[in-house]
Design a protein around this motif. Sequence first.
Motif, PDB file in Angstrom:
ATOM      1  N   ILE A 123       0.412  -1.192   0.023  1.00  0.00           N
ATOM      2  CA  ILE A 123      -0.133   0.154  -0.270  1.00  0.00           C
ATOM      3  C   ILE A 123       1.094   1.140  -0.221  1.00  0.00           C
ATOM      4  O   ILE A 123       0.473   2.113  -0.362  1.00  0.00           O
ATOM      5  N   LYS A 124       1.900   1.301   0.870  1.00  0.00           N
ATOM      6  CA  LYS A 124       3.027   2.226   1.387  1.00  0.00           C
ATOM      7  C   LYS A 124       4.003   2.733  -1.114  1.00  0.00           C
ATOM      8  O   LYS A 124       4.318   4.462  -0.424  1.00  0.00           O
ATOM      9  N   ARG A 125       3.603   2.442  -1.673  1.00  0.00           N
ATOM     10  CA  ARG A 125       3.784   2.080  -3.215  1.00  0.00           C
ATOM     11  C   ARG A 125       3.432   2.893  -3.777  1.00  0.00           C
ATOM     12  O   ARG A 125       3.700   4.166  -4.211  1.00  0.00           O
ATOM     13  N   TYR A 126       1.890   2.883  -2.696  1.00  0.00           N
ATOM     14  CA  TYR A 126       1.222   4.150  -3.933  1.00  0.00           C
ATOM     15  C   TYR A 126       0.687   5.274  -3.117  1.00  0.00           C
ATOM     16  O   TYR A 126       0.294   5.810  -3.767  1.00  0.00           O
ATOM     17  N   VAL A 127      -0.186   4.602  -1.741  1.00  0.00           N
ATOM     18  CA  VAL A 127      -0.636   6.680  -1.572  1.00  0.00           C
ATOM     19  C   VAL A 127       0.266   6.203   0.294  1.00  0.00           C
ATOM     20  O   VAL A 127       0.599   5.279   0.731  1.00  0.00           O
ATOM     21  N   GLU A 128      -0.060   6.934   1.146  1.00  0.00           N
ATOM     22  CA  GLU A 128      -0.018   7.266   2.666  1.00  0.00           C
ATOM     23  C   GLU A 128      -1.680   7.414   3.088  1.00  0.00           C
ATOM     24  O   GLU A 128      -1.371   7.800   4.492  1.00  0.00           O
ATOM     25  N   ARG A 129      -1.969   6.939   2.841  1.00  0.00           N
ATOM     26  CA  ARG A 129      -3.513   7.480   3.998  1.00  0.00           C
ATOM     27  C   ARG A 129      -4.710   5.850   3.146  1.00  0.00           C
ATOM     28  O   ARG A 129      -4.725   5.707   1.932  1.00  0.00           O
ATOM     29  N   VAL A 130      -5.185   5.235   4.087  1.00  0.00           N
ATOM     30  CA  VAL A 130      -6.079   4.592   4.080  1.00  0.00           C
ATOM     31  C   VAL A 130      -7.559   3.992   4.301  1.00  0.00           C
ATOM     32  O   VAL A 130      -7.166   5.127   5.698  1.00  0.00           O
ATOM     33  N   VAL A 131      -7.792   4.224   3.984  1.00  0.00           N
ATOM     34  CA  VAL A 131      -9.460   3.752   4.928  1.00  0.00           C
ATOM     35  C   VAL A 131      -9.868   2.412   5.212  1.00  0.00           C
ATOM     36  O   VAL A 131     -10.628   2.145   4.855  1.00  0.00           O
ATOM     37  N   LEU A 132      -9.519   1.870   6.170  1.00  0.00           N
ATOM     38  CA  LEU A 132     -10.504   0.785   7.320  1.00  0.00           C
ATOM     39  C   LEU A 132     -11.655   0.926   6.679  1.00  0.00           C
ATOM     40  O   LEU A 132     -12.645   1.545   7.002  1.00  0.00           O
ATOM     41  N   PHE A 133     -12.721  -0.142   5.734  1.00  0.00           N
ATOM     42  CA  PHE A 133     -13.949  -0.567   5.873  1.00  0.00           C
ATOM     43  C   PHE A 133     -14.691  -1.737   5.771  1.00  0.00           C
ATOM     44  O   PHE A 133     -14.675  -2.177   5.002  1.00  0.00           O
ATOM     45  N   TYR A 134     -14.066  -2.023   7.116  1.00  0.00           N
ATOM     46  CA  TYR A 134     -14.664  -3.123   7.622  1.00  0.00           C
ATOM     47  C   TYR A 134     -15.920  -3.407   8.009  1.00  0.00           C
ATOM     48  O   TYR A 134     -16.561  -2.228   8.473  1.00  0.00           O
ATOM     49  N   ASP A 135     -16.517  -4.237   7.905  1.00  0.00           N
ATOM     50  CA  ASP A 135     -18.392  -4.190   8.667  1.00  0.00           C
ATOM     51  C   ASP A 135     -17.667  -4.133  10.465  1.00  0.00           C
ATOM     52  O   ASP A 135     -17.174  -3.542  10.851  1.00  0.00           O
ATOM     53  N   LYS A 177       4.454   1.691   9.440  1.00  0.00           N
ATOM     54  CA  LYS A 177       4.835   2.559   8.054  1.00  0.00           C
ATOM     55  C   LYS A 177       4.629   3.599   7.606  1.00  0.00           C
ATOM     56  O   LYS A 177       5.298   4.159   6.172  1.00  0.00           O
ATOM     57  N   GLY A 178       4.359   4.515   8.627  1.00  0.00           N
ATOM     58  CA  GLY A 178       4.240   6.276   8.478  1.00  0.00           C
ATOM     59  C   GLY A 178       2.481   6.153   7.642  1.00  0.00           C
ATOM     60  O   GLY A 178       2.948   6.785   6.925  1.00  0.00           O
ATOM     61  N   ILE A 179       1.730   5.313   7.881  1.00  0.00           N
ATOM     62  CA  ILE A 179       0.436   5.402   7.002  1.00  0.00           C
ATOM     63  C   ILE A 179      -0.592   6.089   7.818  1.00  0.00           C
ATOM     64  O   ILE A 179      -1.144   5.210   8.684  1.00  0.00           O
ATOM     65  N   LYS A 180      -1.774   6.910   7.213  1.00  0.00           N
ATOM     66  CA  LYS A 180      -2.871   7.500   7.897  1.00  0.00           C
ATOM     67  C   LYS A 180      -3.678   6.743   7.888  1.00  0.00           C
ATOM     68  O   LYS A 180      -4.256   6.291   6.919  1.00  0.00           O
ATOM     69  N   VAL A 181      -3.937   6.005   8.888  1.00  0.00           N
ATOM     70  CA  VAL A 181      -5.381   5.384   9.161  1.00  0.00           C
ATOM     71  C   VAL A 181      -6.063   5.301   9.464  1.00  0.00           C
ATOM     72  O   VAL A 181      -7.081   6.482  10.606  1.00  0.00           O
ATOM     73  N   ASP A 182      -7.371   5.906   8.555  1.00  0.00           N
ATOM     74  CA  ASP A 182      -8.676   6.107   8.826  1.00  0.00           C
ATOM     75  C   ASP A 182      -9.623   5.348   8.780  1.00  0.00           C
ATOM     76  O   ASP A 182      -9.214   4.225   8.446  1.00  0.00           O
ATOM     77  N   ALA A 183     -10.841   5.181   9.312  1.00  0.00           N
ATOM     78  CA  ALA A 183     -12.257   4.528   9.260  1.00  0.00           C
ATOM     79  C   ALA A 183     -13.035   4.528   8.903  1.00  0.00           C
ATOM     80  O   ALA A 183     -13.576   5.682   9.811  1.00  0.00           O
TER      81      ALA A 183
END
Length: 605
Positions: A299-311, A330-336
């Motif tokens: 993921i870090k290769r492409y962006v530095e932010r993820v939005v976790l959209f789990y159940d 890994k220095g990724i901003k984690v939103d949910a």
Amino acid sequence: MAPLNITKGVIDEIRSKLDIVDVVSEKVLLKKAGSNYKGLCPFHKEKTPSFVVSPDKQIFRCFGCNEGGDSISFVQKTEGLTFYEAIVKLADMAGVKIPVSEREDKDYVLRQSRKQELLNINITAKDYYCSLIRDKNSNGMKYSVQRGISQEILSEFSIGCSGDSWDGLSVSLLKKGISLAKAADLGLIKEKTGKYYDTFRDRLMFPICNHSGEIVAFGGRLIKDAEDSPKYINSKDSEIYTKGDVLYGLNKTKGIIRDSGYAVVVEGYMDFISLYQAGIKNVVATLGTAFTEKQAQLIKRYVERVVLFYDSDEAGIKAAKRSLSMLLEKGIKVDALFLEDDLDPDEAVKEYGSEKLSLMLSKAGPLLGVIMAEKFSGNKSPDSTSKSTAEILEYIGMIPDAVSRLLWIKELSFRSGISTKELGALSKRYLRADDKKIENKRTGLNIKITTKVPPLYKRLALVFFADPSLIQRALDEDWTPYIPGDLMAVIQEAGALYSESSNMDVVSWMEVSRKTGQTWVEDLLTKGLVDKKNGFNDPEKEFKACMVRFKMNHMEHIKEGLLRKIKESGSTEENTLREYEAIIKEIERLKPMLGVLINGTEEHA
């Protein structure tokens, strides 16, 4: 990793057979513009082309976002590949065989041959599953219609189905002369008392591809739910597949993810398909696992932010929390995004529609904030507050960026009632080992990352670009004590390459930049080559002026140290005063030798 012998000679051969214009044209529509080519930059959104490719110099440069490099850099940056992977890909494009060390040549060839054989078996299995779903009366087609999966999506993702026969795939593979033992190694079939039977029966079948698009495994969703059968099963780990190394759909969505600036992460392929079909295409699926280190690296290769959209049920929230640590490290901003009524992503598409859901995802808040609010809700006892504070500090300690850690400490202070000063002191216990080294020692590497490259560094590099023979002069003559260590590493690496071939072309300088980690060299090189502003009328005169300036900087540093010594101790010791006066005289003597740098030209660099 295969024992490939990637030498400068191999890279030169690849470059001689590949024109960067052809490489870039696979991703960018280029138009002739004088001696160069122009197009819309693939690294940022723009309406007016600012992306330039120079066929003469075999480099590219964007004057909008400042990305630049050669064909290797381009493949690395657009496809999220490592240097090694990019070379292998370009070698394949160019038809160049990368040599293998003699000792491991046979083993490597055998491994590659077996890998390709296993990949081909998966392709054959995919074709078999797709042939079954084309029957409109098949259970798979009926189920896909029931779930609202379109024909276009079935085709785009090669989704098929398995029949209810115990040996449908096994028989089909045998007819094609394929080893059932090897199919069993892939988990497609199973063996019991010498007899083979299919692993996947009466399921909707999803080929699982690695980020390069190779089918490495399969996932199957039960068509008719039954208590004695798991709803989802995946291929077992094999020589070509490790569950935690793959993100479902990334091979299709990596470009969209980069363009959007963040990745939506769901758990399963059905959730992925629902979002993708609804037009939310910056999505990947973890295949039911919490994030692994390799998935986070992908993921870090492409962006530095993820939005976790789990159940949005308790299990989904727990799964999101399990992923937080790895992503933060890994220095990724984690939103949910968690929705009311415990909706899963597939249900959310139907409930909110794609437009509203897409907006909700883009505005999702930090997962750490959700956890913090949960930990400090209601009245808390001192013991409870202490425990919650420690848990949050542990998360904060995983964040590599010091500014982000400080902001979270302020938020924690507000929630816990503990002062930021006290939390700051406590937080040092929870820092990762690498961050502690930086925090305590402030190493030279940290300085390189956070400080601007001095203009004099760039000026000297431009001199070397113009006349590489001067590189050896910097090493041979009595200048090395005055040149800073990080710049000296560049000069020494360049000197080693130049001594081998008496030539320093674009490829050589790119290699210097990569080996030393001094990325400003590559940046300056591509900018200078495209701008054509790196020439000098008299490179030797520029070289001498740069060396004199480095020596003067060194002498100034010594002078300041002596002056402090005199002031602090009130020393009138004759040797110290004599040394101080000698330094001043030497600086004055050197000033006229600055030549071209004396009248502010230095700032131009």
